[in-house]
Design an enzyme around this catalytic site. Structure first.
Site, PDB file in Angstrom:
ATOM      1  CB  CYS A  71      -1.008  -0.005   1.150  1.00 56.43           C
ATOM      2  SG  CYS A  71      -0.300   0.127   2.811  1.00 56.43           S
ATOM      3  CG  HIS A 121      -4.626   0.078   3.606  1.00 56.18           C
ATOM      4  ND1 HIS A 121      -3.739  -0.696   2.890  1.00 56.18           N
ATOM      5  CD2 HIS A 121      -5.587   0.451   2.718  1.00 56.18           C
ATOM      6  CE1 HIS A 121      -4.155  -0.800   1.634  1.00 56.18           C
ATOM      7  NE2 HIS A 121      -5.275  -0.106   1.509  1.00 56.18           N
ATOM      8  CG  HIS A 133      -6.467   0.210  -1.981  1.00 53.07           C
ATOM      9  ND1 HIS A 133      -6.658  -0.553  -0.852  1.00 53.07           N
ATOM     10  CD2 HIS A 133      -7.483  -0.129  -2.805  1.00 53.07           C
ATOM     11  CE1 HIS A 133      -7.737  -1.310  -0.995  1.00 53.07           C
ATOM     12  NE2 HIS A 133      -8.254  -1.064  -2.167  1.00 53.07           N
TER      13      HIS A 133
END
Length: 157
Positions: A71, A121, A133
């Site tokens: 990520c 994240h 993402h």
């Protein structure tokens, strides 16, 4: 004094340092800092397009591209290609950005998912409640709806 002679006259009277803080676009004077915001927006727009261009690239923990990403590796890679540097981890990226409200978010801003005070994240806001993402092992870079209310937003400076 006409408008054509007034601006140069104003700039010469303001001095070189002050003149550097003034910008004109279409004859409209902008406040100091406005050009910086526009510059940041252009980097964010480029980073968003770069992330979208990586659609389908596989997730790999610790990867920062150009063909595999985790990520924060995707956000780091996208902004680096757009001319901005970010730290390596999602938490460090959050710490480096200018924090903004959900109502102030714009495409290209970073979306940080958190549990308590810890960021776990990050993705790039694409508009309409969606992010680009690289989610997890076995997945790939994709556009997806934001699935949680536990998010913070940050703008890369």
């Amino acid at each position: 004094m006409t408008a054509h002679t007034y601006v140069p006259h104003l700039l010469s009277r303001a001095g070189a340092a002050s003149a550097l803080t003034l910008a004109t676009i279409g004859g409209t004077m902008l406040a100091p800092g406005a050009a910086t915001e526009a510059h940041a927006a252009s980097h964010s727009t480029k980073a968003l397009k770069i992330a979208a261009s990586k659609k389908g690239a596989p997730y790999m923990r610790g990867a920062t591209g150009p063909n595999r990403f985790d990520c924060s590796g995707l956000t780091l890679y996208s902004f680096k290609k757009a001319g901005k540097s970010l730290p390596r981890t999602a938490q460090s990226q959050y710490n480096r950005t200018r924090h903004i409200s959900a109502s102030g978010r714009q495409p290209g801003d970073l979306v940080f998912f958190h549990y308590g005070r810890s960021v776990y994240h990050v993705g790039i806001y694409a508009g309409n409640g969606k992010i680009w993402h690289s989610p997890k092992t076995g997945s790939h870079v994709k556009l997806e709806r934001i699935w949680s209310n536990s998010v913070w937003y940050g703008r890369v400076r």
